[in-house]
Design a protein around this motif. Structure first.
Motif, PDB file in Angstrom:
ATOM      1  N   ASP A  96      47.816  46.177  35.113  1.00 28.76           N
ATOM      2  CA  ASP A  96      46.693  46.952  35.635  1.00 28.76           C
ATOM      3  C   ASP A  96      46.606  46.775  37.142  1.00 28.76           C
ATOM      4  OD1 ASP A  96      43.992  48.107  34.002  1.00 28.76           O
ATOM      5  OD2 ASP A  96      43.755  47.739  36.140  1.00 28.76           O
ATOM      6  N   ASP A  97      46.177  47.830  37.837  1.00 28.67           N
ATOM      7  CA  ASP A  97      46.061  47.778  39.295  1.00 28.67           C
ATOM      8  C   ASP A  97      44.610  47.668  39.771  1.00 28.67           C
ATOM      9  OD1 ASP A  97      45.063  50.312  38.829  1.00 28.67           O
ATOM     10  OD2 ASP A  97      46.643  51.364  39.914  1.00 28.67           O
ATOM     11  N   LEU A  98      43.686  47.454  38.861  1.00 31.13           N
ATOM     12  CA  LEU A  98      42.262  47.269  39.162  1.00 31.13           C
ATOM     13  C   LEU A  98      41.617  48.486  39.804  1.00 31.13           C
ATOM     14  CD1 LEU A  98      43.511  44.022  40.030  1.00 31.13           C
ATOM     15  CD2 LEU A  98      41.099  43.848  39.501  1.00 31.13           C
ATOM     16  N   THR A  99      42.121  49.679  39.564  1.00 29.39           N
ATOM     17  CA  THR A  99      41.508  50.862  40.166  1.00 29.39           C
ATOM     18  C   THR A  99      40.517  51.546  39.227  1.00 29.39           C
ATOM     19  OG1 THR A  99      43.368  52.239  39.461  1.00 29.39           O
ATOM     20  CG2 THR A  99      43.462  51.313  41.700  1.00 29.39           C
ATOM     21  N   ARG A 100      40.593  51.272  37.925  1.00 25.59           N
ATOM     22  CA  ARG A 100      39.672  51.927  36.990  1.00 25.59           C
ATOM     23  C   ARG A 100      38.307  51.240  37.016  1.00 25.59           C
ATOM     24  NH1 ARG A 100      43.771  52.017  31.939  1.00 25.59           N
ATOM     25  NH2 ARG A 100      44.391  50.090  32.962  1.00 25.59           N
ATOM     26  N   ARG A 101      37.249  52.020  36.969  1.00 23.70           N
ATOM     27  CA  ARG A 101      35.879  51.515  37.053  1.00 23.70           C
ATOM     28  C   ARG A 101      35.589  50.441  35.987  1.00 23.70           C
ATOM     29  NH1 ARG A 101      32.746  50.016  40.418  1.00 23.70           N
ATOM     30  NH2 ARG A 101      32.979  51.944  41.548  1.00 23.70           N
ATOM     31  N   PRO A 102      35.945  50.616  34.709  1.00 20.30           N
ATOM     32  CA  PRO A 102      35.625  49.565  33.729  1.00 20.30           C
ATOM     33  C   PRO A 102      36.284  48.223  34.063  1.00 20.30           C
ATOM     34  CG  PRO A 102      36.287  51.578  32.595  1.00 20.30           C
ATOM     35  CD  PRO A 102      36.538  51.794  34.059  1.00 20.30           C
ATOM     36  N   VAL A 103      37.475  48.277  34.621  1.00 15.12           N
ATOM     37  CA  VAL A 103      38.190  47.045  34.981  1.00 15.12           C
ATOM     38  C   VAL A 103      37.494  46.383  36.163  1.00 15.12           C
ATOM     39  CG1 VAL A 103      40.393  46.089  35.759  1.00 15.12           C
ATOM     40  CG2 VAL A 103      40.362  47.943  34.065  1.00 15.12           C
TER      41      VAL A 103
ATOM     42  N   SER B 274      49.883  38.580  39.012  1.00 15.24           N
ATOM     43  CA  SER B 274      50.062  39.697  38.077  1.00 15.24           C
ATOM     44  C   SER B 274      48.799  39.792  37.237  1.00 15.24           C
ATOM     45  CB  SER B 274      51.266  39.453  37.163  1.00 15.24           C
ATOM     46  OG  SER B 274      52.444  39.312  37.933  1.00 15.24           O
ATOM     47  N   PHE B 275      48.338  41.014  37.009  1.00 16.94           N
ATOM     48  CA  PHE B 275      47.066  41.241  36.323  1.00 16.94           C
ATOM     49  C   PHE B 275      47.270  42.208  35.164  1.00 16.94           C
ATOM     50  CE2 PHE B 275      43.009  43.574  35.956  1.00 16.94           C
ATOM     51  CZ  PHE B 275      42.144  42.517  35.738  1.00 16.94           C
ATOM     52  N   TRP B 276      46.693  41.870  34.007  1.00 18.05           N
ATOM     53  CA  TRP B 276      46.795  42.708  32.818  1.00 18.05           C
ATOM     54  C   TRP B 276      45.413  42.938  32.223  1.00 18.05           C
ATOM     55  CZ3 TRP B 276      50.080  38.634  33.759  1.00 18.05           C
ATOM     56  CH2 TRP B 276      51.445  38.932  33.861  1.00 18.05           C
ATOM     57  N   THR B 277      45.278  44.052  31.529  1.00 18.47           N
ATOM     58  CA  THR B 277      44.069  44.324  30.764  1.00 18.47           C
ATOM     59  C   THR B 277      44.446  44.517  29.305  1.00 18.47           C
ATOM     60  OG1 THR B 277      44.285  46.650  31.415  1.00 18.47           O
ATOM     61  CG2 THR B 277      42.676  45.310  32.627  1.00 18.47           C
ATOM     62  N   SER B 278      43.482  44.244  28.436  1.00 18.62           N
ATOM     63  CA  SER B 278      43.679  44.472  26.999  1.00 18.62           C
ATOM     64  C   SER B 278      42.704  45.559  26.564  1.00 18.62           C
ATOM     65  CB  SER B 278      43.480  43.181  26.207  1.00 18.62           C
ATOM     66  OG  SER B 278      42.187  42.658  26.407  1.00 18.62           O
ATOM     67  N   TRP B 279      43.203  46.426  25.706  1.00 18.27           N
ATOM     68  CA  TRP B 279      42.461  47.602  25.258  1.00 18.27           C
ATOM     69  C   TRP B 279      42.566  47.732  23.753  1.00 18.27           C
ATOM     70  CZ3 TRP B 279      40.169  50.670  29.090  1.00 18.27           C
ATOM     71  CH2 TRP B 279      40.541  50.355  30.396  1.00 18.27           C
ATOM     72  N   GLY B 280      41.519  48.224  23.140  1.00 16.96           N
ATOM     73  CA  GLY B 280      41.505  48.540  21.719  1.00 16.96           C
ATOM     74  C   GLY B 280      40.912  49.917  21.550  1.00 16.96           C
ATOM     75  N   GLU B 281      41.700  50.837  21.037  1.00 15.38           N
ATOM     76  CA  GLU B 281      41.261  52.213  20.814  1.00 15.38           C
ATOM     77  C   GLU B 281      40.658  52.824  22.082  1.00 15.38           C
ATOM     78  OE1 GLU B 281      38.761  52.160  17.357  1.00 15.38           O
ATOM     79  OE2 GLU B 281      40.410  51.545  16.068  1.00 15.38           O
ATOM     80  N   GLY B 282      41.289  52.555  23.220  1.00 16.61           N
ATOM     81  CA  GLY B 282      40.854  53.129  24.487  1.00 16.61           C
ATOM     82  C   GLY B 282      39.688  52.428  25.154  1.00 16.61           C
ATOM     83  N   VAL B 283      39.230  51.326  24.585  1.00 19.71           N
ATOM     84  CA  VAL B 283      38.098  50.580  25.129  1.00 19.71           C
ATOM     85  C   VAL B 283      38.615  49.283  25.755  1.00 19.71           C
ATOM     86  CG1 VAL B 283      35.932  49.393  24.563  1.00 19.71           C
ATOM     87  CG2 VAL B 283      36.521  51.548  23.421  1.00 19.71           C
ATOM     88  N   LEU B 284      38.186  48.996  26.981  1.00 19.76           N
ATOM     89  CA  LEU B 284      38.565  47.757  27.649  1.00 19.76           C
ATOM     90  C   LEU B 284      37.957  46.569  26.906  1.00 19.76           C
ATOM     91  CD1 LEU B 284      39.824  46.238  30.075  1.00 19.76           C
ATOM     92  CD2 LEU B 284      37.641  46.609  31.270  1.00 19.76           C
ATOM     93  N   LEU B 285      38.805  45.607  26.537  1.00 16.51           N
ATOM     94  CA  LEU B 285      38.346  44.427  25.806  1.00 16.51           C
ATOM     95  C   LEU B 285      38.404  43.160  26.642  1.00 16.51           C
ATOM     96  CD1 LEU B 285      40.133  45.130  22.420  1.00 16.51           C
ATOM     97  CD2 LEU B 285      37.768  45.666  23.060  1.00 16.51           C
ATOM     98  N   GLY B 286      39.335  43.098  27.580  1.00 16.88           N
ATOM     99  CA  GLY B 286      39.462  41.886  28.376  1.00 16.88           C
ATOM    100  C   GLY B 286      40.532  42.023  29.436  1.00 16.88           C
ATOM    101  N   CYS B 287      40.701  40.924  30.175  1.00 17.93           N
ATOM    102  CA  CYS B 287      41.710  40.900  31.227  1.00 17.93           C
ATOM    103  C   CYS B 287      42.168  39.468  31.456  1.00 17.93           C
ATOM    104  CB  CYS B 287      41.156  41.480  32.526  1.00 17.93           C
ATOM    105  SG  CYS B 287      39.834  40.501  33.267  1.00 17.93           S
ATOM    106  N   ALA B 288      43.277  39.355  32.143  1.00 19.24           N
ATOM    107  CA  ALA B 288      43.815  38.045  32.501  1.00 19.24           C
ATOM    108  C   ALA B 288      44.829  38.230  33.623  1.00 19.24           C
ATOM    109  CB  ALA B 288      44.489  37.381  31.303  1.00 19.24           C
ATOM    110  N   ALA B 289      45.032  37.154  34.367  1.00 22.76           N
ATOM    111  CA  ALA B 289      45.999  37.186  35.463  1.00 22.76           C
ATOM    112  C   ALA B 289      46.864  35.933  35.410  1.00 22.76           C
ATOM    113  CB  ALA B 289      45.280  37.271  36.805  1.00 22.76           C
ATOM    114  N   LEU B 290      48.038  36.060  35.969  1.00 29.40           N
ATOM    115  CA  LEU B 290      48.982  34.956  36.078  1.00 29.40           C
ATOM    116  C   LEU B 290      49.426  34.883  37.530  1.00 29.40           C
ATOM    117  CD1 LEU B 290      50.596  32.796  34.490  1.00 29.40           C
ATOM    118  CD2 LEU B 290      52.357  34.540  34.125  1.00 29.40           C
ATOM    119  N   LYS B 291      49.220  33.724  38.133  1.00 27.55           N
ATOM    120  CA  LYS B 291      49.587  33.509  39.537  1.00 27.55           C
ATOM    121  C   LYS B 291      50.809  32.605  39.585  1.00 27.55           C
ATOM    122  CE  LYS B 291      47.731  31.610  43.831  1.00 27.55           C
ATOM    123  NZ  LYS B 291      46.546  30.989  44.466  1.00 27.55           N
TER     124      LYS B 291
END
Length: 174
Positions: free
Chosen positions: A21-28, A62-79
């Protein structure tokens, strides 16, 4: 394309997709803002080590998001701390998704990614307050153990430092 897995015991979430994810979406962006607000409400300002929006876009993160049925559920990053060591950052699950296995799946994904990158160790910092007890239990279930401060961290009574040695056989979480 994201990484998909069924989320055990969660009929409301049929599949979990993990994607860069690039953190550009409003929910993120809103989730990161919520995460930072909780960190500052729970810990003294000088003990908040969470990365903000800009920090999550820095080289080596590096940043990732998790989604379920199009809904943002969470996020995490690895440095990346070095070619052989990473740090887990910004683990966050939306309140309505907690208890559904989202954080466990994100953590397993980050550990797998750390192994893929050839890291020998992956570490993290979390809070010592009761608010962070579920996170500490999650990390311990996945084989993380207490360790001294690492990287640029110093001793902090409001921090707990944990690490996972990736050169040993991975534990089987509950």
């Amino acid at each position: 394309m994201g990484h998909q897995d069924a989320v055990p015991g969660t009929p409301a979430v049929l599949a979990l997709t993990i994607e860069p994810d690039d953190l550009t979406r409003r929910p993120v962006r809103d989730l990161i803002t919520e995460h930072l607000a909780d960190m500052y409400a729970t810990s003294p300002a000088e003990s908040v080590y969470a990365l903000d929006h800009a920090g999550l876009r820095e080289p080596g993160v590096s940043f990732w998001t998790s989604w379920g049925e199009g809904v943002l559920l969470g996020c995490a990053a690895l440095k990346e701390l070095s070619p052989s060591e990473g740090e887990i950052k910004a683990m966050r699950t939306r309140p309505e998704a907690r208890g559904r296995g989202v954080a466990a799946r994100m953590l397993a994904f980050l550990v797998e990614e750390s192994r893929r990158r050839g890291y020998r160790r992956v570490s993290l910092e979390t809070g010592s307050q009761d608010f962070f007890a579920p996170a500490r239990r999650l990390y311990a279930r996945h084989g993380f153990v207490s360790c001294p401060p690492f990287a640029d961290y110093g001793p902090d009574p409001t921090s707990v430092f944990m690490t996972l040695d990736l050169t040993v056989t991975p534990p089987t979480p509950d």
